[in-house]
Design a protein around this motif. Structure first.
Motif, PDB file in Angstrom:
ATOM      1  N   ILE A  96       2.126   0.002  16.591  1.00  0.00           N
ATOM      2  CA  ILE A  96       2.929   0.370  15.429  1.00  0.00           C
ATOM      3  C   ILE A  96       3.006   1.892  15.406  1.00  0.00           C
ATOM      4  CG2 ILE A  96       3.106   0.242  12.925  1.00  0.00           C
ATOM      5  CD1 ILE A  96       1.284  -2.255  13.083  1.00  0.00           C
ATOM      6  N   ASP A  97       4.241   2.431  15.374  1.00  0.00           N
ATOM      7  CA  ASP A  97       4.364   3.898  15.341  1.00  0.00           C
ATOM      8  C   ASP A  97       4.281   4.408  13.902  1.00  0.00           C
ATOM      9  OD1 ASP A  97       6.860   3.471  14.209  1.00  0.00           O
ATOM     10  OD2 ASP A  97       7.976   3.984  16.019  1.00  0.00           O
ATOM     11  N   SER A  98       4.408   5.681  13.722  1.00  0.00           N
ATOM     12  CA  SER A  98       4.224   6.303  12.406  1.00  0.00           C
ATOM     13  C   SER A  98       5.323   5.942  11.409  1.00  0.00           C
ATOM     14  CB  SER A  98       4.141   7.819  12.552  1.00  0.00           C
ATOM     15  OG  SER A  98       5.344   8.318  13.135  1.00  0.00           O
ATOM     16  N   THR A  99       6.442   5.405  11.906  1.00  0.00           N
ATOM     17  CA  THR A  99       7.529   4.992  11.006  1.00  0.00           C
ATOM     18  C   THR A  99       7.472   3.496  10.703  1.00  0.00           C
ATOM     19  OG1 THR A  99       9.069   4.619  12.821  1.00  0.00           O
ATOM     20  CG2 THR A  99       9.021   6.831  11.864  1.00  0.00           C
ATOM     21  N   GLY A 100       6.462   2.813  11.193  1.00  0.00           N
ATOM     22  CA  GLY A 100       6.315   1.382  10.936  1.00  0.00           C
ATOM     23  C   GLY A 100       7.043   0.493  11.921  1.00  0.00           C
ATOM     24  N   HIS A 101       7.574   1.049  12.997  1.00  0.00           N
ATOM     25  CA  HIS A 101       8.275   0.253  14.009  1.00  0.00           C
ATOM     26  C   HIS A 101       7.251  -0.388  14.945  1.00  0.00           C
ATOM     27  CE1 HIS A 101      10.412  -0.721  17.670  1.00  0.00           C
ATOM     28  NE2 HIS A 101      11.539  -0.685  16.994  1.00  0.00           N
ATOM     29  N   VAL A 102       7.391  -1.700  15.149  1.00  0.00           N
ATOM     30  CA  VAL A 102       6.472  -2.453  16.006  1.00  0.00           C
ATOM     31  C   VAL A 102       7.108  -2.657  17.368  1.00  0.00           C
ATOM     32  CG1 VAL A 102       5.189  -4.621  16.265  1.00  0.00           C
ATOM     33  CG2 VAL A 102       5.531  -3.645  13.988  1.00  0.00           C
ATOM     34  N   TYR A 150       0.791  -1.231   0.000  1.00  0.00           N
ATOM     35  CA  TYR A 150       0.000   0.000   0.000  1.00  0.00           C
ATOM     36  C   TYR A 150       0.826   1.286   0.000  1.00  0.00           C
ATOM     37  CZ  TYR A 150      -3.898  -3.105   1.021  1.00  0.00           C
ATOM     38  OH  TYR A 150      -4.838  -4.091   0.956  1.00  0.00           O
ATOM     39  N   HIS A 151       2.154   1.192   0.054  1.00  0.00           N
ATOM     40  CA  HIS A 151       3.067   2.338   0.055  1.00  0.00           C
ATOM     41  C   HIS A 151       2.797   3.300   1.212  1.00  0.00           C
ATOM     42  CE1 HIS A 151       4.479   0.858  -3.730  1.00  0.00           C
ATOM     43  NE2 HIS A 151       3.242   0.895  -4.220  1.00  0.00           N
ATOM     44  N   SER A 152       2.314   2.768   2.314  1.00  0.00           N
ATOM     45  CA  SER A 152       2.152   3.542   3.548  1.00  0.00           C
ATOM     46  C   SER A 152       2.147   2.552   4.715  1.00  0.00           C
ATOM     47  CB  SER A 152       0.851   4.345   3.537  1.00  0.00           C
ATOM     48  OG  SER A 152      -0.261   3.480   3.527  1.00  0.00           O
ATOM     49  N   TRP A 153       2.456   3.057   5.892  1.00  0.00           N
ATOM     50  CA  TRP A 153       2.489   2.205   7.073  1.00  0.00           C
ATOM     51  C   TRP A 153       1.083   2.035   7.625  1.00  0.00           C
ATOM     52  CZ3 TRP A 153       6.806  -0.260   7.307  1.00  0.00           C
ATOM     53  CH2 TRP A 153       7.987   0.337   6.915  1.00  0.00           C
ATOM     54  N   PRO A 154       0.777   0.877   8.185  1.00  0.00           N
ATOM     55  CA  PRO A 154      -0.548   0.715   8.806  1.00  0.00           C
ATOM     56  C   PRO A 154      -0.647   1.581  10.060  1.00  0.00           C
ATOM     57  CG  PRO A 154       0.818  -1.197   9.250  1.00  0.00           C
ATOM     58  CD  PRO A 154       1.581  -0.333   8.295  1.00  0.00           C
ATOM     59  N   ALA A 155      -1.857   2.021  10.360  1.00  0.00           N
ATOM     60  CA  ALA A 155      -2.065   2.871  11.534  1.00  0.00           C
ATOM     61  C   ALA A 155      -2.002   2.080  12.832  1.00  0.00           C
ATOM     62  CB  ALA A 155      -3.410   3.576  11.424  1.00  0.00           C
ATOM     63  N   SER A 156      -2.373   0.807  12.761  1.00  0.00           N
ATOM     64  CA  SER A 156      -2.381  -0.010  13.981  1.00  0.00           C
ATOM     65  C   SER A 156      -2.319  -1.490  13.604  1.00  0.00           C
ATOM     66  CB  SER A 156      -3.651   0.252  14.789  1.00  0.00           C
ATOM     67  OG  SER A 156      -4.776  -0.188  14.054  1.00  0.00           O
ATOM     68  N   ALA A 157      -2.094  -2.313  14.627  1.00  0.00           N
ATOM     69  CA  ALA A 157      -2.076  -3.755  14.403  1.00  0.00           C
ATOM     70  C   ALA A 157      -3.466  -4.264  14.045  1.00  0.00           C
ATOM     71  CB  ALA A 157      -1.546  -4.468  15.646  1.00  0.00           C
TER      72      ALA A 157
END
Length: 101
Positions: free
Chosen positions: A89-95, A60-67
């Protein structure tokens, strides 16, 4: 005189006392190992969610907002670690593990 073989009451009490002491020593170690297993399970789950987050970003070329968004899209079947904490999941995609629960 009869030759009766068997254990005396004192011998049985000594055996029960030894078993009790061994149980008292073993129970704390078992609970400690259970916590370690849950922590390692959560670490592995976080790594798996990180992989699914990266896959979502490729799709999707964007990070998910949440799990839960990953779960809704079919990337995950659950969003909770074995120890009961959810993942975030933060705004940079770090879990990471959400310990605020």
């Amino acid at each position: 005189m009869k030759n009766e073989k068997g254990f005396t009451l004192i011998e049985m009490l000594v055996v029960l006392m030894i078993i009790t002491v061994l149980l008292f020593l073993a129970i704390p170690n078992i609970s400690k190992h259970s916590q370690t297993i849950n922590k390692k399970g959560c670490d592995a789950f976080i790594e798996m969610v990180q992989g699914q987050t990266d896959t979502y970003e490729m799709d999707y070329h964007s990070w998910p907002a949440s799990a839960s968004q990953l779960k809704d899209e079919g990337y995950l079947t659950k969003t909770v670690c074995p120890n009961g904490n959810s993942v975030k999941i933060d705004s940079t995609g770090h879990v990471s593990e959400d310990t605020s629960n």
